[in-house]
Design an enzyme around this catalytic site. Sequence first.
Site, PDB file in Angstrom:
ATOM      1  N   CYS A  80     -37.446  24.528  13.309  1.00  0.00           N
ATOM      2  CA  CYS A  80     -36.105  24.135  12.588  1.00  0.00           C
ATOM      3  C   CYS A  80     -34.563  24.867  13.342  1.00  0.00           C
ATOM      4  O   CYS A  80     -34.637  26.388  14.368  1.00  0.00           O
ATOM      5  CB  CYS A  80     -36.015  25.150  11.661  1.00  0.00           C
ATOM      6  N   CYS A 119     -35.120  20.568   9.468  1.00  0.00           N
ATOM      7  CA  CYS A 119     -35.220  21.315   9.211  1.00  0.00           C
ATOM      8  C   CYS A 119     -33.873  22.020   9.714  1.00  0.00           C
ATOM      9  O   CYS A 119     -33.931  21.457  11.263  1.00  0.00           O
ATOM     10  CB  CYS A 119     -36.012  21.679   8.679  1.00  0.00           C
TER      11      CYS A 119
END
Length: 243
Positions: free
Chosen positions: A83, A164
């Site tokens: 992420c 993400c």
Amino acid sequence: LIVLWLCAGEPGTQSGTTPNIKEIAMGRCYDYVTRVKPGLRYDCEDIWRRFEEAVGRQAPCNVTVEDYGRMFYAMAQTWAPPCGRFLFWSKTKTFVQTLVAALRHFWTLEDTLAGFMFNDLLWCGREDEAGFDFGSCPGWSACQHHPVYSLWRRASQKFAESACGNVTVLLNGSVAQAFSRNSMFGSVELDGLDPCRVNYVNIKVVSDQEGASRESCGRGSVVDLIQILRSRGFRWTCADSSR
Ligand code: C8R
């Protein structure tokens, strides 16, 4: 022989399936599992077989995103970029890739197996026989379901859905429409991003040193992108910079 040579054209300018595509794609696959991401287990033979099944014996303009389903299943990500390191881009790949090479922190679609295997390759099938058409492939715009386009579409969609944390979008400020709803970024990835998984969308509009900056955070199509992000509830930042 002369006829064959003329048909093949100059290396790099041929408009048919990339010669030696099987060796290139499978070589890249083995390179990926051996050297780039050791420890990930993919069956390169099986992936190639499913690719051939999707493309071969099909009318060259008739390969849909769904036709690649079995191949992408065999490539299912057991790994995703961390992420905060997802990088999306649009327009003029070479421009972006030189930047990306310098920005090692980021991960692009080319860091996934599908992107790594098929980057810069061209292919299409032929209906009459199994296999690929090495003589010529239809142009992009001539097809509703271009085999190359459908593969990138599916890969881009998956990549965006898995994004993400803070994601970065690199746009080329030296072209007329830095953000376009018709690009892969504007038509597939943007809609695939999930506002619940993505923390910030950080836009960078990068202009060529020589080229004038036509577009910037406050001017042109980038404004449209920001508007779409806003309406979908994303948090965002935007910065202009020169290369
Ligand atoms: N992405 C899309 N297309 C890609 C690609 C890739 O990573 N890698 C390659 N080689 N290609 P563009 P865009 C090929 O108009 O449409 C992802 C395909 O043939 O300059 O906005 C990536 O994650 C494809 O049609 O850019 C990135 O974020 C063109 O290059 C966007 O989509 C795309 O050229 C970029 O797609």
